[in-house]
Write a protein that holds these residues in place. Structure first.
Motif, PDB file in Angstrom:
ATOM      1  N   UNK A 253     -54.129  42.293   6.685  1.00 20.39           N
ATOM      2  CA  UNK A 253     -53.010  43.065   6.129  1.00 20.39           C
ATOM      3  C   UNK A 253     -51.818  42.991   7.072  1.00 20.39           C
ATOM      4  N   UNK A 254     -50.638  42.672   6.507  1.00 19.27           N
ATOM      5  CA  UNK A 254     -49.428  42.567   7.313  1.00 19.27           C
ATOM      6  C   UNK A 254     -49.230  41.213   7.970  1.00 19.27           C
ATOM      7  N   UNK A 255     -50.080  40.238   7.671  1.00 20.92           N
ATOM      8  CA  UNK A 255     -49.982  38.911   8.273  1.00 20.92           C
ATOM      9  C   UNK A 255     -48.640  38.269   7.925  1.00 20.92           C
ATOM     10  N   UNK A 256     -48.030  37.634   8.895  1.00 18.08           N
ATOM     11  CA  UNK A 256     -46.751  36.945   8.695  1.00 18.08           C
ATOM     12  C   UNK A 256     -47.031  35.595   8.021  1.00 18.08           C
ATOM     13  N   UNK A 257     -46.578  35.439   6.792  1.00 16.56           N
ATOM     14  CA  UNK A 257     -46.839  34.219   6.033  1.00 16.56           C
ATOM     15  C   UNK A 257     -45.659  33.253   6.034  1.00 16.56           C
TER      16      UNK A 257
ATOM     17  N   UNK B 152     -45.459  40.258  -0.091  1.00 15.03           N
ATOM     18  CA  UNK B 152     -45.156  40.628   1.287  1.00 15.03           C
ATOM     19  C   UNK B 152     -44.311  39.578   1.996  1.00 15.03           C
ATOM     20  N   UNK B 153     -44.230  38.371   1.424  1.00 14.58           N
ATOM     21  CA  UNK B 153     -43.448  37.309   2.041  1.00 14.58           C
ATOM     22  C   UNK B 153     -41.990  37.495   1.662  1.00 14.58           C
ATOM     23  N   UNK B 154     -41.118  37.464   2.634  1.00 17.91           N
ATOM     24  CA  UNK B 154     -39.690  37.593   2.358  1.00 17.91           C
ATOM     25  C   UNK B 154     -39.264  36.518   1.360  1.00 17.91           C
ATOM     26  N   UNK B 155     -38.580  36.939   0.317  1.00 16.80           N
ATOM     27  CA  UNK B 155     -38.202  36.005  -0.736  1.00 16.80           C
ATOM     28  C   UNK B 155     -37.331  34.889  -0.188  1.00 16.80           C
TER      29      UNK B 155
ATOM     30  N   UNK C  55     -45.743  34.259 -10.928  1.00 17.40           N
ATOM     31  CA  UNK C  55     -45.071  32.960 -10.979  1.00 17.40           C
ATOM     32  C   UNK C  55     -43.717  33.033 -10.283  1.00 17.40           C
ATOM     33  N   UNK C  56     -42.979  34.097 -10.527  1.00 18.21           N
ATOM     34  CA  UNK C  56     -41.672  34.257  -9.872  1.00 18.21           C
ATOM     35  C   UNK C  56     -41.846  34.382  -8.360  1.00 18.21           C
ATOM     36  N   UNK C  57     -42.805  35.183  -7.920  1.00 17.41           N
ATOM     37  CA  UNK C  57     -43.015  35.371  -6.484  1.00 17.41           C
ATOM     38  C   UNK C  57     -43.437  34.066  -5.811  1.00 17.41           C
ATOM     39  N   UNK C  58     -44.289  33.294  -6.467  1.00 15.05           N
ATOM     40  CA  UNK C  58     -44.749  32.036  -5.875  1.00 15.05           C
ATOM     41  C   UNK C  58     -43.602  31.039  -5.761  1.00 15.05           C
ATOM     42  N   UNK C  59     -42.739  30.980  -6.777  1.00 10.31           N
ATOM     43  CA  UNK C  59     -41.597  30.061  -6.718  1.00 10.31           C
ATOM     44  C   UNK C  59     -40.646  30.479  -5.594  1.00 10.31           C
ATOM     45  N   UNK C  60     -40.418  31.779  -5.437  1.00 12.29           N
ATOM     46  CA  UNK C  60     -39.572  32.236  -4.331  1.00 12.29           C
ATOM     47  C   UNK C  60     -40.207  31.902  -2.979  1.00 12.29           C
TER      48      UNK C  60
END
Length: 336
Positions: A24-28, A86-89, A147-152
């Motif tokens: 949890x909170x891992x920087x991706x 959690x990943x910055x867009x 899908x939107x989050x993965x593309x971002x």
């Protein structure tokens, strides 16, 4: 809907590497989503990621870049789907490229990828994986959000120079244009196409997976009922091409797709697309792009044109059946 055998094998290959446990909170940052691995419920489904480190997306296809990464640098992580949020867009996509295959779309994406201000993702498998998830989902709104989050996540800025983000989709994704537009309603879309005989001949020399029966689920690539002889791959390729053109035509007629004929490449990039995208390349970048335009987009060799089509192989008759659809696109393009 599970992945067809060929796609599933590719996804397993891409997911090979040293496993990094998710916390949890891992920087991706620097990690890229590859595919979803199904559980019994959506909450049990995992997202598989690869850490790309310093490996640049400069190859003709997303999968080629991952395959080029040195084995000792390959790291894989599996996370809950919620980790996407959690990943910055990253950058919002500026352009979607759809196509019929073997039509110059890879050349177009490679020329754009040569510019340091452009992030170009060419046929990233996570999109197909999430579209399959969507078709199986009982919560379509949630799967479109994924899908939107993965593309971002694919649009992550890595060098700081990037200002534009472009995705080239697999050719069968034209059937999912409405879904993709729900995720990004404001992103302009192109559709690149080519005279049918040339596309048929290219696939006869080397079949794409979509041109082999059973490689894709019918929901991804809906085809009309047919009675082709077993092993008639040329006839099956014609059915697929007709489906792609028929799917694109109503969107083009309503102005949702800008049509680009293979014969317009690469000049239309310099005269029209770059100005409309607001990308002012330097003189040196333009010179490099024009030189790159003479190189085979997939193989990196000097492009000397396609070999002639043998007169006796029957492709011309098959292509003639596809010609009305092709001419209808031409009429829309020229009249627009």
């Amino acid at each position: 809907m599970i992945a067809a055998p060929g796609l599933a094998q590719q996804e397993r290959f891409l997911a090979q590497g040293k496993t990094v446990a998710w916390q949890e909170g891992m920087d991706l940052r620097g990690w890229y989503p590859l595919s979803v691995e199904r559980g019994d419920a959506l909450a049990d489904t995992a997202m598989c990621w690869r850490d790309l480190g310093e490996t640049a997306f400069s190859d003709a296809f997303f999968v080629n870049t991952l395959a080029r990464q040195p084995h000792e640098q390959r790291r894989v992580c599996r996370t809950p789907l919620a980790a996407l949020a959690t990943l910055a867009a990253g950058l919002t996509p500026d352009l979607f490229i759809f196509h019929v295959s073997r039509c110059g779309s890879t050349l177009l994406s490679q020329l754009l990828a040569s510019l340091p201000q452009c992030i170009v993702m060419s046929e990233p498998p996570i999109i197909d994986s999430l579209l399959r998830l969507h078709h199986d989902s009982t919560d379509p709104a949630a799967s479109i959000t994924l899908l939107r989050q993965a593309i971002l996540a694919l649009g992550q800025r890595r060098s700081g120079e990037e200002s534009h983000f472009i995705i080239k989709f697999d050719c069968w994704h034209i059937h999912s244009l409405d879904l993709l537009r729900q995720a990004f309603p404001g992103t302009p879309c192109l559709f690149v196409y080519r005279e049918p005989l040339a596309v048929l001949a290219s696939h006869q020399r080397q079949r794409g997976p979509q041109m082999v029966p059973g490689m894709l689920h019918p929901t991804q690539l809906p085809l009309p009922a047919h009675q082709l002889a077993p092993g008639d791959l040329d006839g099956y390729t014609a059915l697929v091409l007709a489906s792609l053109v028929n799917a694109a035509r109503p969107h083009a007629a309503t102005g949702q797709l800008q049509l680009i004929n293979y014969n317009q490449l690469p000049d239309i990039l310099f005269s029209d697309l770059l100005p409309r995208l607001g990308i002012p390349p330097t003189a040196g970048q333009l010179q490099a792009m024009r030189a790159r335009g003479g190189v085979h987009a997939k193989y990196g060799t000097v492009y000397q044109g396609d070999p002639p089509v043998p007169a006796a192989d029957g492709l011309a008759a098959i292509a003639a059946q596809l010609q009305p659809g092709y001419l209808a696109l031409e009429a829309l393009r020229i009249g627009s």
